[in-house]
Design an enzyme around this catalytic site. Structure first.
Site, PDB file in Angstrom:
ATOM      1  N   SER A 109     -44.930 -41.412  23.382  1.00 20.53           N
ATOM      2  CA  SER A 109     -44.213 -41.890  22.208  1.00 20.53           C
ATOM      3  C   SER A 109     -42.749 -41.417  22.199  1.00 20.53           C
ATOM      4  O   SER A 109     -42.021 -41.681  23.140  1.00 20.53           O
ATOM      5  CB  SER A 109     -44.975 -41.440  20.962  1.00 20.53           C
ATOM      6  OG  SER A 109     -44.417 -41.983  19.814  1.00 20.53           O
ATOM      7  N   HIS A 138     -51.741 -46.344  19.862  1.00 16.84           N
ATOM      8  CA  HIS A 138     -50.749 -45.329  20.199  1.00 16.84           C
ATOM      9  C   HIS A 138     -51.325 -44.027  20.757  1.00 16.84           C
ATOM     10  O   HIS A 138     -50.770 -43.444  21.680  1.00 16.84           O
ATOM     11  CB  HIS A 138     -49.933 -45.039  18.935  1.00 16.84           C
ATOM     12  CG  HIS A 138     -48.532 -44.608  19.190  1.00 16.84           C
ATOM     13  ND1 HIS A 138     -47.609 -45.396  19.836  1.00 16.84           N
ATOM     14  CD2 HIS A 138     -47.885 -43.462  18.894  1.00 16.84           C
ATOM     15  CE1 HIS A 138     -46.455 -44.759  19.905  1.00 16.84           C
ATOM     16  NE2 HIS A 138     -46.603 -43.580  19.350  1.00 16.84           N
TER      17      HIS A 138
END
Ligand SMILES: *[C@@H]1O[C@H](CO)[C@@H](O)[C@H](O)[C@H]1NC(C)=O
Ligand SMILES: *[C@@H]1O[C@H](CO)[C@@H](O)[C@H](O)[C@H]1NC(C)=O
Ligand SMILES: *[C@@H]1O[C@H](CO)[C@@H](O)[C@H](O)[C@H]1NC(C)=O
Ligand SMILES: *[C@@H]1O[C@H](CO)[C@@H](O)[C@H](O)[C@H]1NC(C)=O
Length: 426
Positions: free
Chosen positions: A198, A401
């Site tokens: 991320s 994610h």
């Protein structure tokens, strides 16, 4: 809901409301007296309480304690950046005898997160340990401002708001280069490998485009859920909130909330306890709202533990910078306003990060159901990277994610890829 849970919630709600009311009524009148209003409380004191409530122990153990518990020796290293931030990196020692192997790998966590992200699942399914088992010299860094790196040679993060004047631009420009050089010095190597998750990927793109000389220090960089362009993010809340980025930042800063969602603020405690009390439903709904997470794709024990570690602290400016990426549709440096831009960059608009300067080998690993890292935006990025090795989309439509690091199927889809590319480039 049973009566015990109900009572626990009632108490938490009451305490928190009281706290908020006191906090809001004591907001400073002028910016001259601004300070960090939600300064930390001593979390370690709460351990007996958490134990009594039956928390899973891994929820509140820190990096060193977790690694020790799982049978790994670790070291704590301190690096100071060029601009005075004092950061902590943890090193997991491998038992591997072959010194010709033991290639250093730097792990960089995402926003609101910390080095703990890599070792939260149990000892057989956490990528931090898997790398150590495979003979790699594992370094898990912590960017400025999170629970392990909340120090500065000059500024006090509790009273000096200058401390919080940073975004991922500074992580990439200062925090990552500092640890890269430190690892090279300690290990006497020419290059390291990099794994980002991320915002940890954003940090890398910033570093290697603003300071291209760092490309020569990288064997290969593997990016899980890469974030650069954010034009097509799917998170509905962020899409709306990002419209008000600047206003929100002004409000937060002027109310003494430049430090956000930190490990030692009440909000962390609330998330942690709700996750324990309501177990899967609260954690998975929270993660769904943020990232599109599909229930059941991360073990529920991992999720419960994760919320004792997530919300590890960031700055209002980091969030504002992501808001600017969404609004501007560019991958660009922080917009300080016309006057501020001229002062900082010498141009009235912020410069873009020139990703065509990223000459190190790049592997992108992405998910189809990631609300923060969309395949369309990743295509924009990959089309401009001069040394793209592979853009791998995990073949599971539910992949989001955090599945890259905690997913039930990460050991099937993601970890073998990581090991394959580390082997190939080291
Ligand atoms: C981890 O926890 C132990 C025990 O509370 C403490 O001694 C140690 O300083 C902590 N380490 C870090 C890096 O916070
Ligand atoms: C999520 O999945 C778990 C099993 O993995 C199940 O027990 C739970 O009820 C599910 N929660 C929701 C909100 O669907
Ligand atoms: C924050 O830092 C940037 C870059 O170093 C600088 O240009 C800006 O003036 C600073 N802002 C404040 C409010 O101190
Ligand atoms: C990016 O870098 C390349 C290579 O040095 C250069 O040709 C190009 O003009 C740069 N682009 C921008 C927008 O600065």
């Amino acid at each position: 809901m049973d009566i015990l849970k109900y009572n626990i919630l009632l108490v938490i709600g009451g305490v928190y409301l009281t706290y908020l009311v006191q906090h809001v009524s004591s907001l400073p009148a002028s910016s001259a007296t601004r300070r960090n209003k939600l300064a930390p409380y001593p979390t370690s004191d709460l351990r007996p309480f958490k134990k009594a409530l039956g928390y899973h122990e891994d929820t509140y153990l820190n990096f060193t304690e977790l690694a020790t518990k799982h049978g790994y020796r670790s070291e704590e290293h301190t690096v100071t950046t060029e601009d005075g931030y004092i950061l902590t990196a943890f090193r997991i020692l491998t038992n591997c005898q072959e010194s010709s192997k033991r290639h250093p790998v730097l792990l960089m966590h995402g926003i609101f997160d910390s080095s703990d992200v890599w070792i939260i699942p149990d000892k057989d399914t956490a990528i931090g340990y898997i790398l150590a088992k495979n003979c790699y010299d594992v370094w898990a860094h912590n960017h400025r401002g999170n629970r392990y790196s909340r120090k500065h040679v000059e500024y006090n993060p509790d009273t000096d708001m200058e401390y919080w004047n940073y975004s991922f631009d500074e992580h990439g420009h200062f925090d990552v280069p500092a640890i890269v050089d430190y690892i090279l010095r300690v290990t006497q190597r020419q290059k390291i490998s990099y794994i980002g998750h991320s915002q940890g990927t954003t940090d890398f793109f910033v570093m290697t485009s603003l300071r291209p000389e760092y490309n020569d220090k990288i064997h290969v960089a593997i990016h899980l859920a890469p974030v650069a362009w954010m034009t097509n993010i799917a998170n509905p809340i962020l899409k709306v909130v990002s419209q008000a980025t600047q206003l929100l930042k002004i409000f937060l800063d002027s109310s003494g909330n430049s430090e956000l969602l930190s490990h030692d603020q009440p909000i962390h405690f609330i998330f942690e306890i709700l996750c324990q009390v309501f177990s899967n439903s609260f954690c998975s709904t929270s993660l769904y709202a943020a990232t599109g997470y599909v229930n059941g794709t991360i073990p529920s024990k991992t999720l419960e533990i994760a919320f004792g570690h997530l919300l590890s602290g960031t700055s209002s400016k980091s969030l504002a910078h992501f808001g600017q990426l969404i609004n501007s549709k560019h991958f660009q440096r922080y917009d300080e306003g016309v006057e501020g831009n001229v002062k900082r960059y010498g141009t009235s608009i912020p410069p873009q990060y020139n990703v065509s300067l990223i000459s190190s080998p790049i592997v992108l690993i992405c998910g189809e159901n990631d609300w923060l890292s969309s395949l369309k935006d990743i295509d924009t990025l990959s089309s401009e990277l001069p040394n793209l090795v592979e853009n791998y989309v995990v073949p599971e439509p539910s992949w989001s994610h955090h599945n890259h690091v905690w997913g039930v199927k990460a050991p099937k889809y993601v970890f073998p890829k990581i090991l394959e590319y580390l082997e190939k480039f080291n």
